[in-house]
Design an enzyme around this catalytic site. Sequence first.
Site, PDB file in Angstrom:
ATOM      1  CD  GLU A  38      -2.979  -0.732  -0.050  1.00 20.91           C
ATOM      2  OE1 GLU A  38      -3.228   0.435  -0.381  1.00 20.91           O
ATOM      3  OE2 GLU A  38      -3.416  -1.720  -0.665  1.00 20.91           O
ATOM      4  CB  CYS A 193     -13.003   4.416 -13.525  1.00 22.91           C
ATOM      5  SG  CYS A 193     -13.977   5.928 -13.452  1.00 22.91           S
ATOM      6  CB  CYS A 200     -17.731   4.319 -20.199  1.00 15.71           C
ATOM      7  SG  CYS A 200     -17.063   5.753 -19.335  1.00 15.71           S
ATOM      8  CB  CYS A 203     -17.235   0.526 -16.881  1.00 17.00           C
ATOM      9  SG  CYS A 203     -17.484   0.836 -15.128  1.00 17.00           S
ATOM     10  CB  CYS A 209     -21.729   5.285 -14.432  1.00 17.81           C
ATOM     11  SG  CYS A 209     -20.544   6.630 -14.325  1.00 17.81           S
TER      12      CYS A 209
HETATM   13  S1  SF4 Z   1     -18.995   4.054 -16.573  1.00 22.35           S
HETATM   14 FE1  SF4 Z   1     -18.599   5.505 -14.915  1.00 22.35          FE
HETATM   15  S2  SF4 Z   1     -17.474   4.339 -13.393  1.00 22.35           S
HETATM   16 FE2  SF4 Z   1     -17.392   3.181 -15.296  1.00 22.35          FE
HETATM   17  S3  SF4 Z   1     -15.506   3.809 -16.317  1.00 22.35           S
HETATM   18 FE3  SF4 Z   1     -17.132   5.112 -17.087  1.00 22.35          FE
HETATM   19  S4  SF4 Z   1     -17.101   6.917 -15.762  1.00 22.35           S
HETATM   20 FE4  SF4 Z   1     -15.962   5.298 -14.711  1.00 22.35          FE
END
Ligand code: SF4
Length: 347
Positions: A38, A193, A200, A203, A209
């Site tokens: 970390e 992200c 996205c 994602c 989102c």
């Molecule tokens: S959908 Fe939202 S959380 Fe996912 S990568 Fe795109 S901005 Fe980030």
Amino acid sequence: MSAVPSFTDTLIAWQKRAGRHDLPWQNTRDPYRIWLSEIMLQQTQVTTVIPYYLRFLERFPTLEALAAAPQEAVIEYWAGLGYYARARNLHRCAVEIVAVHAGKWPKSVDRLASLPGIGRSTAAAIAAFAFGERAAILDGNVKRVLCRFFAIEGFPGQASVERALWARAETLLPECDIEAYTQGLMDLGATLCSRRKPHCNDCPLQQACQAHRTGRAEDLPTAKPRPALPERHGHYVFVSDGHRVLLERRPAHGIWGGLLVPPEGETAAVLARLGISDASESPLGTLRHSFTHFRLTLSATLCHIDAPKAIADPSLCWIALESAAEAGVPTPIRKLLEGIAPAREAQ
Ligand code: SF4
């Protein structure tokens, strides 16, 4: 808050399915190894950290070995990772745990966060990964994910925004699977992200989102507000007979270096310098112009004279009004020049 279970559960499922599972500091409950990773990962990419981490562990395999080593040896094994305060604090922390806590890691976030070099988020990561504690992390990557997913406005470094983010992070904690959830936050922030051009379409949180839904993924989090630029003021004296205007070449360095501008200064002082005593004065207006490091308010006076007089100073020259704008003058001066009505040609 309908998005909460969706955020948390989706992230856990995604981490188990597609997250990172084979990093050298994973699959262990050893707080020493988790803590070391970390600290090394602060401001440093995973791929950079891995060889340093492995080499460091070879030389300092336990907390006791690290505490017993001289600080110079620790720095030597840190060399190249940068941010050397981290290495010094690492050593101080090891010494303190051995001396004060008899070599036993405290388990609570508060007590972990009281150790040298361990902030609240790092303490939470150690508590979650080593002891399975339900504790919220909030590093830069996590702030970015939360700001985007919940469309949280404001610079995350601002105290009120940061407080709101911590509160949000606390409410999102799962009842179980804290390790996968915490790792999922880290993985998502580090891989999909990303700061620029987030992925996205890959994602798992895309559907809910808010930043993605409103096309604002790259606008959030809000950038650090720029400090107000200092204000400067400059007064310019346009001497003209209605056909020509007197311009002065600026020194090569400084603002508008090498360009032509009217003489700068208080009107009376400029006219005295030029040896002009018979001008009729009228205001030509004011303008504001922004430079990178300051804002300039320009005010201008038009000094009308009957005929141009010879000026000895080689940096000054008479330029025909109709061609002055193309003669290499800065934009605000060009705009002020447009305010000078050319005299009618004699019939
Ligand atoms: S959908 Fe939202 S959380 Fe996912 S990568 Fe795109 S901005 Fe980030």
